[in-house]
Motif scaffolding. Sequence first.
Motif, short mmCIF file in Angstrom:
data_model
loop_
_atom_site.label_atom_id
_atom_site.label_comp_id
_atom_site.label_asym_id
_atom_site.label_seq_id
_atom_site.Cartn_x
_atom_site.Cartn_y
_atom_site.Cartn_z
N VAL A 1 79.87 -38.44 99.24
CA VAL A 1 79.17 -39.66 98.81
C VAL A 1 80.14 -40.60 98.08
N THR A 2 79.81 -41.86 98.08
CA THR A 2 80.62 -42.84 97.36
C THR A 2 80.06 -43.05 95.96
N GLU B 1 76.96 -45.10 96.06
CA GLU B 1 75.74 -44.35 96.42
C GLU B 1 75.19 -43.57 95.22
N LEU B 2 76.11 -42.98 94.45
CA LEU B 2 75.67 -42.24 93.26
C LEU B 2 75.02 -43.19 92.25
N LEU C 1 71.61 -44.02 93.38
CA LEU C 1 70.71 -42.89 93.13
C LEU C 1 70.27 -42.86 91.66
N GLY D 1 77.21 -32.05 93.63
CA GLY D 1 76.91 -33.11 94.60
C GLY D 1 75.75 -33.98 94.13
N PRO D 2 75.21 -34.80 95.05
CA PRO D 2 74.11 -35.71 94.70
C PRO D 2 72.90 -35.01 94.09
#
Length: 281
Positions: free
Chosen positions: A1-2, A5-6, A9, A96-97
Amino acid sequence: VTEAELLKLISTLPQPASAQLIRGIGDDAAIWRPKPGEDLVFTTDFLIEGVHFTVPPYSPADIGHKLLARGLSDIAAMGAEPRFCLLSLALSPAAGPRWVKAFYTGLFNLASRYNVALAGGDLSHTDKIASDIVVCGAVPRSKALRRDTAKPGDAIYVSAPLGRDWSRYRRPEPRIELGLQLRETATAAMDVTDGLALDLHRLCEASDVSAELTNIPVRRGATQDQALYGGEDYELLWTAPPQAAEPRGAIRIGTVAKGRRDRVALNAVPVPAKGYDHFNK
Ligand SMILES: [Mg+2]
């Protein structure tokens, strides 16, 4: 993920807002508008994998909660009302996410209870999870509780029996309401994070007084040594004139006396200044 993107979120998670936060995440720096007549208090705290926690038993939500709770405990000790925080987080390859979402959810759940806006932060990566939070609180001008203002003759109190409690250890509860109440009566205050013995030594040294203890309240299941030297209690320790009204739950543990070499004694026996020290283990 970039990173983008984080950030997206994180921005979609429910979180407290504040009218004083003129510009939050999304600019080079946050803009905060203080209310007139207030002093702002600031604290910064690390929470690092392998130093402050391991995974397991800590869940990502525990880590988010505890990071903010550590900062809020310091804000409570100053008698301040928490206002906003800034958060730096370096993620390990294992985080991770989903981890990020759970971490911020744990943090925002606690933040919502005290209306602490996340005003900004930074994201990075490393081999182990490292987080650092800056929390800002506010007090009416000159009303902050300090640790250098205890007076001989004051009574000494703690907010609960001491000794590490494994449920509170992962999810400490900051004593914000008590801190606000103590603004009325306390002469000095701090939070107990490195053990009563070490923290009380620090208070006595800052105030140039000594402490004559007569009672160590020990949490059920803990030993007196754990209560004195264990740390991670996140309770408040304060001094107040003995005639002042005690807040609910206050436990008197002794009396402030004039400064002397053995800063802290329990029933006339010196209590060493030992406890949790990152640089002396
Ligand atoms: Mg502290």
